[in-house]
Design an enzyme around this catalytic site. Structure first.
Site, PDB file in Angstrom:
ATOM      1  N   SER A   1     -10.956  10.086   2.412  1.00 28.99           N
ATOM      2  CA  SER A   1     -10.290   8.690   3.116  1.00 28.99           C
ATOM      3  C   SER A   1      -8.937   9.417   3.805  1.00 28.99           C
ATOM      4  O   SER A   1      -8.616  10.439   3.663  1.00 28.99           O
ATOM      5  CB  SER A   1      -9.619   8.192   1.988  1.00 28.99           C
ATOM      6  OG  SER A   1      -8.828   7.069   2.354  1.00 28.99           O
TER       7      SER A   1
ATOM      8  N   TYR B   1      -5.242   6.895  -6.126  1.00 27.33           N
ATOM      9  CA  TYR B   1      -6.239   6.746  -5.084  1.00 27.33           C
ATOM     10  C   TYR B   1      -6.076   8.156  -4.382  1.00 27.33           C
ATOM     11  O   TYR B   1      -7.063   8.892  -4.250  1.00 27.33           O
ATOM     12  CB  TYR B   1      -6.201   5.570  -4.349  1.00 27.33           C
ATOM     13  CG  TYR B   1      -7.501   5.575  -3.191  1.00 27.33           C
ATOM     14  CD1 TYR B   1      -8.464   5.200  -3.607  1.00 27.33           C
ATOM     15  CD2 TYR B   1      -7.091   5.804  -1.950  1.00 27.33           C
ATOM     16  CE1 TYR B   1      -9.530   5.172  -2.606  1.00 27.33           C
ATOM     17  CE2 TYR B   1      -7.984   5.630  -0.859  1.00 27.33           C
ATOM     18  CZ  TYR B   1      -9.260   5.364  -1.333  1.00 27.33           C
ATOM     19  OH  TYR B   1     -10.075   5.455  -0.089  1.00 27.33           O
TER      20      TYR B   1
END
Ligand code: NAP
Length: 288
Positions: free
Chosen positions: A148, A161
């Protein structure tokens, strides 16, 4: 290690995609099929996986639905080994399944930590652990791990995350160099916002596309871009190029502008989360 794009890079290739029933994984699977690959379409929910396979039924026998919970090592090992045994080969593995969580560190539970680390990091380790010996025997193979922009830039209030995604980036980038001489290739995909159900799942919203950030690109735009770069055997693939790419370079160089933007973002996101408004936190600006 980049090479010119190969138009036929995916033709007749055996590909295994996790998280393939939804969002980026579905778009990658569809695009791989369009480019001539055989795709093992892996997901955890039988109905979602069969619906996704049904949507791709025009590709007939090149679509293979597979059930797997990526947090379960023995399941991941089994389905990847079965695929290679069935086809006699495994060309590309896309470790793409993942979940998102935005939360204040002090309110996140250890159960949440365990779930996100299992889903976003252990899953990638399990998949890679299963595929590397197969690819080494073959003398070729390409593993594409979805990280990401949160795996290269510490976007605030996403510590759980980001921890998993920075680790995915580190793992994939390390292996890229460690296996280059063995004929194995590795790519790290770093998407910025892509319009998928991941945002609604995080907020528990009924509409799968609710709370998607305004600047999100469609998964059908991200997938061809990603596959073009994979075909070039590019290591780090940031999609879309532009804002996140520039912020990343600015952040790693210690640029005070990046420090100020991330600081302001943290301030705004914290305020929104403290007043119980995760949607506002998701959309919080990067200036004070
Ligand atoms: N969308 C973005 O803006 C964005 C940005 C950066 C990175 N990413 C990354 O891109 C990847 C794909 O996300 P997406 O946006 O396409 O989200 P998505 O539409 O929610 O897709 C995620 C997929 O992962 C699957 N999955 C989750 N936990 C699983 C488990 N334990 N076992 C098997 N499958 C599991 C989901 O299955 P279910 O449908 O059954 O839940 C779904 O198929 C993720 O790794 C995410 O972190 C996305």
């Amino acid at each position: 290690m980049n090479e010119p794009p190969r138009k036929d890079y995916f033709k007749n290739k055996i590909c295994f995609v996790t998280g393939a029933n939804s969002g980026i994984g579905f778009a990658l699977s569809e695009e791989l099929l369009k480019r001539g690959a055989t795709v093992y379409l892996a997901g955890r929910d039988p109905k979602k996986v069969s619906d996704a396979a049904e949507q791709l039924s025009v590709f007939e026998e090149r679509v293979h639905p597979v059930l797997v919970d990526v947090t379960r090592q023995e399941q991941v090992q089994k389905v990847i080994e079965q695929t290679a045994a069935e086809e006699g080969w495994l060309d590309l593995l896309f470790n793409n399944a993942g979940i998102l969580l935005m939360a204040l560190f002090e309110t996140a539970t250890l159960e949440e930590w365990k779930t996100i680390v299992d889903t976003n990091l252990w899953s990638v380790i399990y998949g890679t652990h299963a595929a590397v010996p197969i690819m080494l025997r073959q003398g070729s193979g390409h593993i594409v791990n979805t990280s990401s922009v949160g795996g290269i830039i510490p976007y605030p209030m996403q510590a759980l995350y980001n921890t998993t995604k920075f680790a995915v980036t580190g793992l994939t980038e390390s292996l890229r160099f460690e296996y280059a001489e063995k004929g194995l290739h590795f790519s790290t995909v770093c998407p910025g916002p892509v319009a998928t159900p991941i945002y609604a799942k995080r907020l528990g919203k009924p509409d799968p596309l609710m709370n998607v950030p305004g600047d999100a690109i469609p998964p059908g735009t991200a997938a061809p871009f990603i596959l073009d770069r994979v075909a070039e055997r590019k290591g780090m693939i940031i999609v879309p190029e532009g804002f996140h790419d520039r912020l990343w370079r600015s952040y790693v160089s210690g640029d005070p502008v990046a420090e100020e933007m991330l600081g302001a973002h943290a301030h705004n996101r914290r305020n929104a989360l403290e007043r119980g408004d995760p949607a506002a936190a998701a959309a919080a600006p990067m200036h004070r």
